[in-house]
Design a protein around this motif. Sequence first.
Motif, short mmCIF file in Angstrom:
data_model
loop_
_atom_site.label_atom_id
_atom_site.label_comp_id
_atom_site.label_asym_id
_atom_site.label_seq_id
_atom_site.Cartn_x
_atom_site.Cartn_y
_atom_site.Cartn_z
N ARG A 277 -12.16 -7.12 4.26
CA ARG A 277 -12.17 -5.73 3.83
C ARG A 277 -10.75 -5.39 3.39
O ARG A 277 -9.79 -5.84 4.01
CB ARG A 277 -12.58 -4.84 5.03
CG ARG A 277 -12.49 -3.35 4.79
CD ARG A 277 -12.71 -2.60 6.12
NE ARG A 277 -12.59 -1.16 5.94
CZ ARG A 277 -11.44 -0.50 6.00
NH1 ARG A 277 -10.31 -1.13 6.26
NH2 ARG A 277 -11.43 0.81 5.82
N ARG A 278 -10.64 -4.58 2.34
CA ARG A 278 -9.31 -4.18 1.89
C ARG A 278 -8.79 -3.03 2.74
O ARG A 278 -9.58 -2.27 3.30
CB ARG A 278 -9.37 -3.75 0.42
CG ARG A 278 -9.61 -4.91 -0.51
CD ARG A 278 -9.43 -4.51 -1.95
NE ARG A 278 -9.46 -5.67 -2.83
CZ ARG A 278 -8.40 -6.43 -3.08
NH1 ARG A 278 -7.23 -6.17 -2.54
NH2 ARG A 278 -8.51 -7.47 -3.88
N PRO A 279 -7.47 -2.86 2.82
CA PRO A 279 -6.95 -1.65 3.49
C PRO A 279 -7.50 -0.41 2.81
O PRO A 279 -7.81 -0.44 1.61
CB PRO A 279 -5.44 -1.75 3.27
CG PRO A 279 -5.17 -3.18 2.92
CD PRO A 279 -6.41 -3.70 2.25
N ALA A 280 -7.62 0.66 3.57
CA ALA A 280 -8.17 1.89 2.99
C ALA A 280 -7.30 2.37 1.84
O ALA A 280 -7.80 2.72 0.77
CB ALA A 280 -8.28 2.98 4.06
N ARG A 281 -5.99 2.36 2.08
CA ARG A 281 -5.07 2.87 1.07
C ARG A 281 -3.70 2.31 1.40
O ARG A 281 -3.15 2.61 2.46
CB ARG A 281 -5.04 4.41 1.16
CG ARG A 281 -4.19 5.10 0.11
CD ARG A 281 -4.27 6.62 0.32
NE ARG A 281 -3.50 7.32 -0.66
CZ ARG A 281 -2.18 7.46 -0.64
NH1 ARG A 281 -1.48 6.94 0.36
NH2 ARG A 281 -1.56 8.12 -1.60
N ALA A 282 -3.15 1.49 0.51
CA ALA A 282 -1.88 0.82 0.79
C ALA A 282 -0.85 1.20 -0.25
O ALA A 282 -1.07 1.01 -1.44
CB ALA A 282 -2.09 -0.69 0.79
N ILE A 283 0.28 1.75 0.22
CA ILE A 283 1.35 2.10 -0.71
C ILE A 283 2.73 1.74 -0.16
O ILE A 283 3.67 1.53 -0.92
CB ILE A 283 1.28 3.61 -1.08
CG1 ILE A 283 2.18 3.94 -2.25
CG2 ILE A 283 1.60 4.48 0.13
CD1 ILE A 283 1.82 3.29 -3.55
N LEU A 286 5.16 -0.70 -1.75
CA LEU A 286 4.56 -1.06 -3.05
C LEU A 286 4.78 0.01 -4.10
O LEU A 286 4.20 -0.05 -5.19
CB LEU A 286 3.05 -1.28 -2.89
CG LEU A 286 2.62 -2.36 -1.91
CD1 LEU A 286 1.12 -2.29 -1.66
CD2 LEU A 286 3.00 -3.74 -2.47
N GLN A 287 5.63 1.02 -3.75
CA GLN A 287 5.79 2.15 -4.67
C GLN A 287 6.51 1.73 -5.93
O GLN A 287 6.60 2.41 -6.88
CB GLN A 287 6.61 3.27 -4.02
CG GLN A 287 6.02 3.80 -2.74
CD GLN A 287 6.71 3.20 -1.53
OE1 GLN A 287 6.95 1.99 -1.47
NE2 GLN A 287 7.00 4.01 -0.55
N VAL B 6 5.42 -0.64 -10.70
CA VAL B 6 4.88 -0.30 -9.38
C VAL B 6 3.92 -1.40 -8.90
O VAL B 6 2.88 -1.62 -9.51
CB VAL B 6 4.14 1.06 -9.45
CG1 VAL B 6 3.57 1.42 -8.09
CG2 VAL B 6 5.08 2.13 -9.96
N ILE B 16 -9.01 0.23 -0.72
CA ILE B 16 -10.32 0.82 -1.06
C ILE B 16 -10.09 2.06 -1.93
O ILE B 16 -10.75 2.25 -2.95
CB ILE B 16 -11.09 1.16 0.22
CG1 ILE B 16 -11.45 -0.14 0.96
CG2 ILE B 16 -12.35 1.96 -0.09
CD1 ILE B 16 -11.98 0.07 2.35
N ALA B 17 -9.14 2.89 -1.53
CA ALA B 17 -8.75 4.03 -2.36
C ALA B 17 -7.49 3.65 -3.14
O ALA B 17 -6.67 2.86 -2.66
CB ALA B 17 -8.48 5.25 -1.50
N TYR B 176 8.78 8.03 -11.65
CA TYR B 176 8.05 7.25 -12.65
C TYR B 176 7.98 8.02 -13.96
O TYR B 176 7.79 9.23 -13.96
CB TYR B 176 6.59 6.98 -12.23
CG TYR B 176 6.39 6.36 -10.87
CD1 TYR B 176 7.25 5.38 -10.39
CD2 TYR B 176 5.30 6.73 -10.09
CE1 TYR B 176 7.04 4.79 -9.16
CE2 TYR B 176 5.09 6.14 -8.84
CZ TYR B 176 5.96 5.18 -8.38
OH TYR B 176 5.74 4.61 -7.16
#
Lengths: 287, 185
Positions: A277-283, A286-287, B6, B16-17, B176
Motif C-alpha cells: 500500500r502506498r503512503p496516504a500522502r508523502a511530501i 520531497l518538496q 520537486v 494515495i493522495a 515554485y
Amino acid sequence: MTLKLGRREFDDDAMLMMAIVNRTPDSFFDKGATWAEDKALARVAQVVADGAEIVDIGGIKAAPGVEIDAAEEKARVVDFVAQVRAEHPDLVISVDTWRAEVGRAVCEAGADVLNDAWGGADPELVDAAAEAGAAVICTHTGGATPRTRPFRVEYDDVVASAIADTMAYADRAVAAGVDPRSVVIDPAHDFGKNTFHSLEVTRRIGEMVDTGRPVLVSLSNKDFVGESLDLPVGERLVGTLAATALCAAAGARIYRVHQVVETRQTVDMVNTVLGRRRPARAIRGLQ
Amino acid sequence: MLVPGVLALLPEYAGIADPVAELRAACVAALGSLAGAGSVVLVADAQGERVARSLLGAAGVAADVVPASNAADPASDPAADPEGAAYVVVANGSARRGEKAPGHLDERARGFDEALGRALRQVDAEHLTRLDRELADQLLVGNPDGFVTLGRLLGGGQGAWRAEVDFAADPFGVQYWVMRWTCES
C-alpha cells in the motif's frame, strides 16, 4: 480469487474490517452496550463511518450462559438485520449464528454472510447459505459443542487441525452450492483452544493463507491476548493490534473487531511498510 | 519554460493522495504545449532531469529530450544546442521560506525570491545571469545554474519575450514557478 460477500465483491489485496455488533445483553467486551436496538443501530452507523466494510451481528454470546433458543435468537437479530439493510444498502451484513433456521431467516432479511463461529455444528447451515447466495465463514473449533469453553483440549498440531477442518468444511460448503468465491476460513482463536493454541495459530497463520482460501481472524480483546499480557478485558487493545499486525503481514484478509479505526490503522501501516500500500500522502523531504 | 524539480512529482514517490496535484497539473499542461517541438533541451541537474522526463512523459511529449550542453556550465553558449529546440529549465526558488520549510526560515529568502520572480515575469535577463550564486546556495535555491542559463537564453533572443505564469506558490516553504516564455518576433 475475488472475494464475494453477498452483494459485494472485493479485490484480492483488499483487507476488510468486520465490526462486531452484539444484540446480546451479556457479551464479554461490551457487556450489553448495544442490547437496546437504537444503540445497536447507532453502533452500526458508527462503524460504517469508521470505514468497516462488514458488520457481524450476533444474538448469542459465545460463552456459556442462559440458553437462547432459535426463536429468541431470531427475535434478536432478524428484524434488526432488515433495519440495517434498509439503512445501509451497500453494507455487507454478516450474522454470527450456527443455526440453519436462523441463517435462512437472516438471509431473507438481507444478510450476506453466515459466520458460523461453531464450525459446522448444524450441518444444514451451508444449505441455508447456498440457497440465499450468501457467503459462509468456516471456523475451526476442534469439534467443540457451541457455547462451551475448552477444557484440557490438546492437539497433535493445532494448525494442521485448523487447516484440515476448515478446508473440509469449505469443501462441504462448495458441494452444497455455496459460490467458491464466498467461502472464508477462520482458525477461531480461543474456540476449542487454550492460549498456547491461539498463539501458535497466530504465529503460523501464513499456513492457512497458503491454502488459497481467504482467511478471517477474530483476535479482538480475546483471552489469549489477556493471558499473554496479564490484562483484563478493556486493556487488551495494544496486544490485539500486535497480533493483528502479524496476521496482516501474513496475509489474513478479514479482521473481526471491536475497534475498527485502530485495527484499520494497524493493517494499513503493515501493508504500507511491506510495500503493498502506498503512503496516504508523502511530501516530507520531497518538496 | 520553467518547472520546479520537486521529487514528489515522480511516480515512485506517489502516495494515495497527491500533495502536489495542482503543481503537477500546471506542469503537465505547460509541458503539453511542447507536443509539437522538434526536440526538447533540458537545463537541469540530475534530479531535475528525472523530474522533467517524467513530466514530459505524463504530458505526452514525444520529442527527443536531450540534456543541455551547457547545463553544467552556465557560461557556455546555448547556441550550441539544436536549432529550434524548446528549452525546459528545471529550477526553483528558496527552500527556506518558513519555519517548517526544509531549510527552516532564512529571513532573506522572501526578498530573494521576490526579486527573482519579478525578473522572471519582466524578463530581466541581466538579473538572472547575475544571480547571487553564493546567496542562492545558502537559501537552498533549486539549481541556480538553471536561472543563469535561462537569463542567457532570454537575453539572446532577437524579439520581445512574453512571459506567462502558470503557477507561482510556496506550498511547503519552497518557492515554485511554472512559467513559459515565447518570443513574439
